[in-house]
Structure formats: C-alpha cells, structure tokens
Design an enzyme around this catalytic site. Structure first.
Site, PDB file in Angstrom:
ATOM      1  N   THR A   1       3.713   0.564   7.198  1.00 57.23           N
ATOM      2  CA  THR A   1       4.367   1.645   6.445  1.00 57.23           C
ATOM      3  C   THR A   1       3.441   2.337   5.462  1.00 57.23           C
ATOM      4  O   THR A   1       3.705   3.466   5.057  1.00 57.23           O
ATOM      5  CB  THR A   1       5.583   1.095   5.671  1.00 57.23           C
ATOM      6  OG1 THR A   1       5.165   0.004   4.861  1.00 57.23           O
ATOM      7  CG2 THR A   1       6.664   0.653   6.621  1.00 57.23           C
ATOM      8  N   CYS A   2       2.359   1.691   5.046  1.00 59.28           N
ATOM      9  CA  CYS A   2       1.469   2.349   4.101  1.00 59.28           C
ATOM     10  C   CYS A   2       0.590   3.374   4.802  1.00 59.28           C
ATOM     11  O   CYS A   2       0.325   4.447   4.281  1.00 59.28           O
ATOM     12  CB  CYS A   2       0.610   1.334   3.356  1.00 59.28           C
ATOM     13  SG  CYS A   2      -0.572   0.484   4.406  1.00 59.28           S
ATOM     14  N   SER A   3       0.155   3.046   6.024  1.00 54.02           N
ATOM     15  CA  SER A   3      -0.733   3.945   6.748  1.00 54.02           C
ATOM     16  C   SER A   3       0.013   4.774   7.777  1.00 54.02           C
ATOM     17  O   SER A   3      -0.595   5.585   8.465  1.00 54.02           O
ATOM     18  CB  SER A   3      -1.828   3.141   7.463  1.00 54.02           C
ATOM     19  OG  SER A   3      -2.581   2.396   6.533  1.00 54.02           O
TER      20      SER A   3
ATOM     21  N   GLU B   1       0.861  -1.191   0.000  1.00 55.87           N
ATOM     22  CA  GLU B   1       0.000   0.000   0.000  1.00 55.87           C
ATOM     23  C   GLU B   1       0.893   1.237   0.000  1.00 55.87           C
ATOM     24  O   GLU B   1       0.754   2.114   0.822  1.00 55.87           O
ATOM     25  CB  GLU B   1      -0.931  -0.008   1.215  1.00 55.87           C
ATOM     26  CG  GLU B   1      -1.931  -1.145   1.263  1.00 55.87           C
ATOM     27  CD  GLU B   1      -2.965  -1.040   0.146  1.00 55.87           C
ATOM     28  OE1 GLU B   1      -3.112   0.074  -0.406  1.00 55.87           O
ATOM     29  OE2 GLU B   1      -3.592  -2.056  -0.173  1.00 55.87           O
TER      30      GLU B   1
END
Length: 951
Positions: A918-920, A646
């Site tokens: 790491t995406c959010s 993501e």
C-alpha cells in the site's frame, strides 16, 4: 454695459475666462482665431493668450515698462488653452492637461501645498495632474476647476465657505467638492468670495459669501455648501458669470440675462436697489422679447461677463471663442492617423500621439462613456468605456508604427503616474493602460511591470478604490486583465528559472520587480473571489512555478524562493500547493542534519495502536504528546500485526478513525439530513472531543494523508477565516437553505406576511426557540428586513450556535498541523486534500498503470482490466482501499495517482491471491489464464482487504 465691444475685460475679482460653458470633449480647436485677455481688478497684472497657445503677461511682474508685454517663458513649451486671474494670482491650463498657477499664495490659492506667500513663477498643481480638466476659474483669493466628467475641485481662501466644502477652513491643495458629485457640472465662475456652478441640465448652484444677495437665495446668509438657486429652477440656464458681489445668468429660451447681488459703484444706469436678493432680468438691448438678430441683424448673445462693477453682454455674429480644452482622443483622430500614416504626415501624427499619451489627464479624458454616463463617475463606476479602449487597440495594432509610438509614450508616462489620487477620475488610467499594452513583446511586458509598480505605490484606501472599479468591470474585460498580468508573470518567472538553470543567478535572487505582477494577480484573484468567481481559478495559475519548485528540490533549497512565492497562492494549482506544504513539513520535521538522529528514527513519531481500541489509543497518544512531537512524521504500527508503515498504515489509521467517529454510537457529530457531519449546538463546555478531533484532522493534513470525515465546505471556509454563505447552508441543511433563498426571492409582501415569521430560530436537537436579535420574537420578517434575517440565520448556524466546539476544533487543528502554508489552499482545495476525491475515472486509472514483468497486452493484464471494469462501483472502491489503504484518491488527483502491477513469480500461482504494497501502490498479480479464476481471487482479496503487512 456694451454690446459687441472688443476691449480688455477688466474685472475686480471675477473669473478670468469666458462665461460660456463647453460640453465635455467639445472640439474647439477650429475656434481659436482670436486672442484672449484677462486681468485682475486694477489691471496691474494682465494675461494675454494668443491664438497659437502662447501666454504673455504685463504688469507688476513684467519688465519695468508696464506697457510692454512679455512671453511667460516658463510656459513657452506648453500649449496654453485657458487662463484665469484672481485678485493677485493667475492660472493657466495647457492642452496637455497640466494646470499652472503663480502669484500671491497667502490663502493657498495656488494649490501647490506651499506656505510661501508669493510664488512669481508658474508652478504645476500636482494634485490635479491626472484630472481631465474642462474649465478653470479664479476668485478673489480662491480657485476652482471642473473636470470633463463634472467633478469640481476648489482651494484657497474659504472664510465664507466659497470652496463649498462645508466649513470655513482655507485649503492649500485642491479638494474634491463632494456636495456637487453627480451634479454634472460643466462650468464654474468665481466672484470675490462666492462661487457659482452650472450643471449640464441648466441648473445653477451658488455658495460662499451671500451678504449682498449674490447667491440668489432671497437672503444675505453665507452658504458653506452648494445650494440650488430655486428661482431659476426649470429655466435651463446656459451661462453664468460672477462679479465681485453679483452674479449674472443667461436663459436662452427667454433670451434674458438675469442678475442678483449688488454693485459697489452705484446702479450703473439700473434703477434697482444695490442688493438684489433674487434673480431678476436686467435692462439690456437683448431683454426686449426679441432675439439679438431682430435688434441687430446677425448678432447673437454668446457671452456674459460680470466684472467687479460691470455687467457685459457681448452680441456678435459669430461664435468664435478662445475657450478651448485639453487634448483627448477622438475616433476621427484615430481614423486620420491610420489613413494618413505616410511619411509626410508622420511628424504631425507623432506629435498628437505624444501630446495625448504622455499625459495622464489626457488619457483619463479619453474613452469616456457616451450619453453623459461618465458624469456618474464614482468609486464604483469609472466612467470609462473599455470597449472603446479595446476598439482603439484593435485599430492601431494593425499599424505597427502607430502601436509602437503609443507604447513608447506610455512607457515614459507610467513611472510618473499619480501616487496620491484626488478623485475616482484619477483611476481611469489604471483601467485603460493595460488594454493598450496587450502586445506579446518585451516593451508591453516591461510597461505592464511598471504599471504594476505604480499600482502598488497607491495607499491602501486608494488601492481599495481601484479594486472596486475592477470588480465592476464586465467579466470579459476583467478576464482579459487577468490574462494580461498572468502572461507577464509567466514571462518573469520563466526568465528567472532559465537564468537559474544557466547558473547566471541563484534561487535566492528573485527580485521585487519580478514579483510585482504576481501581487497584482493576487489582488485580482481576491476581487474575483468577492464577486462570485466570475473568472475560473485556473486562469490565475502560473505553470512556471512548477519549474521553480523542481529547481528548489534539485538544488536542495527548501525555503527560498518558494516562501516568497507563497504570498501569491492564486498562482499555484492544487498539486503545487501540496508540494509547497510537503516542503514546509519536511523542513519542520528535519531541523538538523545529524545522521545519527535520522538513523535512530528520532525524526519520526512512532504511533502504536490496537485495532480493537483504536480511538482510545489515539486519544492517549495525543493527550501525552508534547507540542514539538507534532512536527515529526507519523509512523503507525498496529499491535500484533507485521508490516512497516510507508504511509499505507498511517492512511489506514485515519480512514478507520474517521469512519468510527462518524458512527452514530460515538455521538461526536450532529448528523443532518444532508448526511454531512456537523458540530452539535449544545456541546458541553468541559468536553475535549472536538479538540481531539481537530488535532487528528490537523495531523492528517500535516502528514499528507486523508481524514475523510464528511464535513461541509463551510468548515473549511471557517478554518481559512472566510464567512460561509447561503449556498453553504443549502449544502448543510438543504431545506432551510432553499426556504431562505425563497424568502429573498419573494416579491409579494402578503406572501411574506402569511409565513408569519419572526427573528427566531428553532433548535432541532433541543426544540428550543432562540432569538436571532434582541426582542426577535416580536419582530416580523418583512420585505425590508429579510436580508438581515437571512444574515443573522447564517451567523447563528455557522458561528453562534457552534462557537465552543469550533473553537476547540480550530485549536486542536493548529496543534496537529504546525505547518502554516496550508492556508494557501482554497476551501474547496483544503476539502479535497483532507477528504480526497470521491469521483473516479477508472479508465484514467488504467492509463496511469505501469507494469513489472508484465506488458500491457499480456493476457493476464487484459483479463484483469476486463474483470475490473465489470465490477460494481463499490467493489472498485474496495479494490482502491486494498491497493492504497483508502477508498479515495488523494488530493493531487487521479491523473497523478500511479500504481504498478507486478508478477510475484509464484511457483504455484493458482494458490496465490493478489496482494499489495500500500505504500508503493504495487499490486502483485499472479499469472492466471482464466477470467473466472482471476475474478474469484480478486473479489476475495478485496473483500478481506488482504494487503498483509505491506503497509
């Protein structure tokens, strides 16, 4: 020759106005107490100008009874201040700055662009509409006019070069006499086929027919361009007058009238030969070595007249003259307006304001630079004192009724501004008016929009002239200009957004009149960039575009009107540009709305890679990919590792790839002393390395990710089609840049010579000497060619030496990033977007954090930030990489970088290390009671970068 005679001034082909020059801006309103007459050579047509500015005529075009005089009704509403008659044409100048002509037009002597041979009614000379004229003159079949700033314009018959344009072609429209530029012409006179110009310094130029010696050059040759009468050099002539084939000048210091040329009807009591080739004094009562006062008590020489066969010297005891000028604004006028703005004077004040501010020519003639500086008016110098304009504005703004009256007249004037300027003087109005429209009311905004529309109607070459004049404004005034157009742009877009929100309009109805000030703002930005960014870039931002971007997202409108606004990138800040870029990417990556395709993931490009063979796998994917594949959103998976991408895993891919490419072992880049990456100058022609690297960087930009290869600013300039500068060289090669700057700054010739430099450069990698120009090894660098040397040096470093690798990189970049709106970014912005921010305000990062199952004052949270702020800088960056996949902040900035700290609700928190999504940007932080334990766990997690599958 008569002294002191009052009679009709008959002249065969002479100028129809007085021979006395009037200084620019001279106020002669009080001198208009006598009528003025002029006629053609046989008096068949005569003009009479009354003291109140009314023009009368009698003769062939009047009634059948030629002895009667009639009012020129076409001009009865014009306050005429000057008149002139040629053989068969007439000229009249109004106090409002308009020039009218009528009569015969066989050679274009009326200047109206028409081929009609006879025009009996007065016509406006449109081409001179915006020129502040000081004096007009008519020859046999040609016409000449002089502006307040000494610019000379000529038109009509030109068979002898009497127009001074360097040829013998007739002109039916006024043409600028470039040969007299900066001559400071204050007066001009016309003979049958020759012309004489008088400068403010008292020099005389003549041109045209010279067969009778009337040019005074000791020859009978015609002159196609103005030539100084050498015999009069240093004499400081004060008056000049042309007859049919002779010329008169008056030198007040010697109290003598000089003559040259011939007289058709004999010698007129002068014993000289008809053809006088050089100026010699004439026999007259004033040429006795004594002043007129000695000869005739209180008389003075005030005027010389040269008729067809006449030489007239008028001596009178007063200096009253009919010669008058157009209306221009003066300090005493403004002070009078302010002090006498009561109702009893208001009608008169309104009339004066209307006279000046309804006229382009009158405005252009006002606010001139003092001390004759305005005589230097050119494409680089406007001749306008903007500080005087500002001073006038500050005075009238205190009197609302005066300000509103000026505004009203300007608003009526602006739509009629000249769209085809003939001279740099025409452009003054575009510089003056914005500073008179500084009010924050709708009237000022409306007038500024109208002015912007008038500017955008200019031809490209004329717009370039205006840009040049803008570039030479003082920084404070240029900044004011930017603020004005930025304010009206804000107003337009805010009103548009409000109407869209109120469902009064839709997003597709952004009209040209609402974007015209944005066009001006963009042009001003380009001027600003060419002049070294004197005004900060954020002065051009229009915050209201954020509202429109939000509306586009809210209404699911992905293209219009954003695409219209992207023509003006200066109005967007970097966050707005990133939003525009993302909008374009989303449009390209989702060309259809088929839900099946979206579910199947066909709008994404799945990109599996092995960590141990990262670059090899990347190159394989890029080599095999069709062009359309690059429009899809990238989804990275690391083979053998769990996790869904993501954005976190994609960012990690580009970060690792950039770090690997910068290793010396790969040999991709030339590593210089500055530590930056640059292209090698001897790249093999068959190598595809830089095409692949360019593709990788383009993909990163397209997907909104960072590829932190330490390129210099010069690369991003080249990507955007801009030329790198010496400052860029100093960034890439500090020693070379400083040395070149030292060469440019050196004032001593012998020091430059001692350097023993020539037009060659030594390649550091190969130690090969390269000539910067043909035979460069034999051309020494001197004070006179050093600028060329530096330019060639820059061209070699940034262009010639890397032509092949950069071309490959650019082609790859375009392939990797199929979007095109990225060209809105400035070089510095593009560098930040691709490389990220490397300077951090960690306290700002703390301020932007949100919490889940935690509160800001919880002990665990307080302990976390105490421990974090005590970490070394490198450890903090490692934490950032642990959290987001990169040790850099994305281009939108730290203030917009948000992350969340959440409690994972672990049963045994002492055994659980922090982990991240790491995406959010979510940090799962177990509850600890001890700072020591928290520090130990945090250091371990960041050191091992254990985000564990939360890509």
């Amino acid at each position: 020759m008569a002294a002191g005679r009052r009679r009709r001034r008959r002249r065969r082909r002479g100028s129809g106005t007085s021979g006395r020059p009037r200084g620019p801006g001279e106020d002669t309103q009080s001198q208009r107490n006598e009528k003025m007459e002029c006629s053609n050579h046989d008096a068949a047509h005569a003009l009479v100008l009354s003291p109140d500015g009314k023009l009368y005529e009698h003769g062939a075009t009047a009634s059948a009874d030629c002895s009667q005089t009639r009012l020129v009704k076409e001009l009865e509403n014009q306050n005429i201040v000057q008149i002139a008659c040629g053989d068969q044409h007439a000229m009249a100048l109004s106090r409002g700055g308009k020039l009218f002509t009528w009569g015969q037009n066989g050679h274009g002597q009326l200047g109206v662009g028409s081929q009609t041979t006879l025009i009996p009614q007065p016509q406006l000379v449109e081409r001179l509409k915006g020129i502040s004229l000081a004096h007009i003159a008519a020859g046999g079949a040609h016409s000449v006019a002089v502006s307040l700033s000494g610019a000379v314009y000529s038109w009509g018959k030109n068979d002898f070069g009497q127009l001074g344009l360097g040829d013998t072609e007739d002109r039916n429209c006024p043409s600028y006499v470039g040969a007299l530029e900066h001559w400071k012409t204050v007066f001009i006179s016309c003979g049958a086929d020759h012309t004489a110009a008088l400068s403010k310094e008292g020099l005389v130029c003549t041109f045209g027919a010279g067969g009778a010696g009337q040019l005074g050059h000791n020859s009978t040759r015609n002159e196609l361009t103005p030539r100084v009468v050498a015999e009069l050099w240093g004499a400081r002539v004060s008056q000049v007058a042309c007859g049919s084939q002779h010329t008169l000048v008056y030198v007040p210091s010697l109290d003598k009238v000089y003559s040259f040329g011939s007289y058709e009807e004999g010698h007129l009591r002068d014993e000289r030969k008809p053809n006088q080739l050089i100026p010699l004094p004439i026999n007259s009562p004033v040429n006795t070595g004594k002043s007129c006062q000695e000869n005739n008590t209180s008389q003075e020489v005030i005027e010389i007249i040269a008729g067809g066969n006449q030489r007239i010297v008028l001596c009178r005891s007063n200096k009253n003259s009919c010669l008058n000028g157009i209306a221009t604004l003066k300090d005493k006028d403004v002070d009078t307006w302010i002090s006498n703005s009561s109702s009893q004077h208001w009608i008169s004040i309104k009339k004066n304001i209307g006279l000046i501010f309804s006229s382009e020519a009158c405005i252009n003639g006002s606010f001139l630079e003092k001390r004759d500086k305005h005589f230097k008016t050119s494409k680089e110098f406007s001749g306008v004192d903007i500080s005087e304009v500002q001073c006038f504005y500050e005075k009238i703004i205190k009197k609302p009724e005066l300000f509103q009256e000026v505004q009203k007249e300007i608003e009526k004037l602006v739509p009629s501004l000249s769209s085809s300027p003939i001279s740099p003087e025409n452009f003054r109005v575009y510089l003056i008016l914005p500073f008179l429209l500084q009010g924050n009311d709708e009237s000022s905004y409306r007038s500024l929009r109208l002015l912007a529309q008038a500017i955008m109607k200019l031809q490209p070459k004329d717009l370039q002239t205006l840009e040049c004049l803008w570039s030479n404004l003082e920084t404070s005034f240029f900044n004011k200009l930017v603020v004005l157009y930025q304010s009206v742009s804000q107003k337009s877009l805010l009103q548009f957004a409000e109407e869209v929100r109120g469902f009064q309009r839709n997003l597709f109805e952004l009209h040209p009149h609402e974007t015209v000030t944005l066009q001006i703002l963009q042009i001003l930005y380009q001027v600003n960039s060419r002049t070294g960014f004197r005004v900060q870039e954020n002065n051009f931002y229009v915050p209201e575009v954020k509202v429109i971007i939000g509306l586009c997202w809210a209404f699911n409108v992905k293209e219009m009107p954003l695409w219209k606004l992207t023509k003006y990138p200066c109005i967007f800040d970097i966050q707005d540009k990133i939003a525009i870029h993302n909008t374009e990417r989303n449009t390209l990556s989702s060309p259809c709305s088929d839900i099946y395709l979206i579910v199947m993931g066909q709008e994404h490009w799945v990109f599996p890679v092995r960590r141990q063979y990262l670059l090899q796998d990347i190159w394989t994917h890029l080599n095999d990919a069709p062009t359309e594949q690059f429009k899809k959103i990238l989804k990275v998976s690391f083979v053998g590792e769990a996790g869904v991408d993501e954005r976190g895993l994609s960012q990690e891919l580009f970060s690792v790839a950039a770090r690997t490419l910068c290793q010396p072992s790969t040999g991709a880049f030339r590593h210089v002393a500055s530590g930056l990456a640059w292209f090698p100058s001897q790249a093999p022609s068959s190598e595809h390395t830089f095409f692949r690297i360019g593709t990788l960087c383009g993909m990163a930009l397209y997907n909104g990710l960072m590829a932190p290869i330490p390129f210099p600013r010069a690369l991003y300039k080249k990507l955007l089609g801009l030329a790198p500068t010496l400052e860029d060289l100093e960034e890439l090669l500090p020693a070379a840049g400083r040395n070149l700057q030292g060469i440019l700054d050196e004032e001593c010739d012998h020091i430059l010579e001692s350097l023993d430099m020539d037009f060659t450069i030594m390649e550091e990698d190969s130690m090969v000497t390269v000539e910067l120009k043909k035979n460069g090894a034999n051309i020494p660098v001197t004070k006179y060619n050093r600028k060329e040397f530096v330019d060639l040096y820059l061209n070699y470093v940034f262009n010639e030496s890397i032509r092949k690798p950069f071309k490959d990189f650019m082609q790859g970049f375009s392939r990797g990033c199929p979007a095109r709106k990225w060209k809105m970014f400035l070089p510095a912005e593009l560098q930040i977007v691709l490389q990220g921010h490397t300077k951090f305000d960690w306290h700002l990062l703390e301020e932007n954090v949100t919490y889940s199952q935690y509160k800001r004052l919880d002990r665990t949270i307080r302990n976390f930030w105490i421990v974090f702020h005590r970490l070394p800088e490198e450890r903090k960056k490692m934490f950032l990489a642990f959290l987001s996949g990169s040790d850099r902040i994305p281009g939108y900035g730290l203030e917009y970088f948000k992350f969340c700290i959440a409690d994972p609700k672990a049963e045994n928190p002492d055994e659980l290390y922090p982990f991240a999504n790491t995406c959010s940007h979510i940090l799962f932080l177990p509850r600890y009671s001890s700072k020591r334990i928290l520090k130990k766990k945090l250091l371990y997690a960041t050191e091992h970068n254990e985000s564990f599958g939360f890509g």
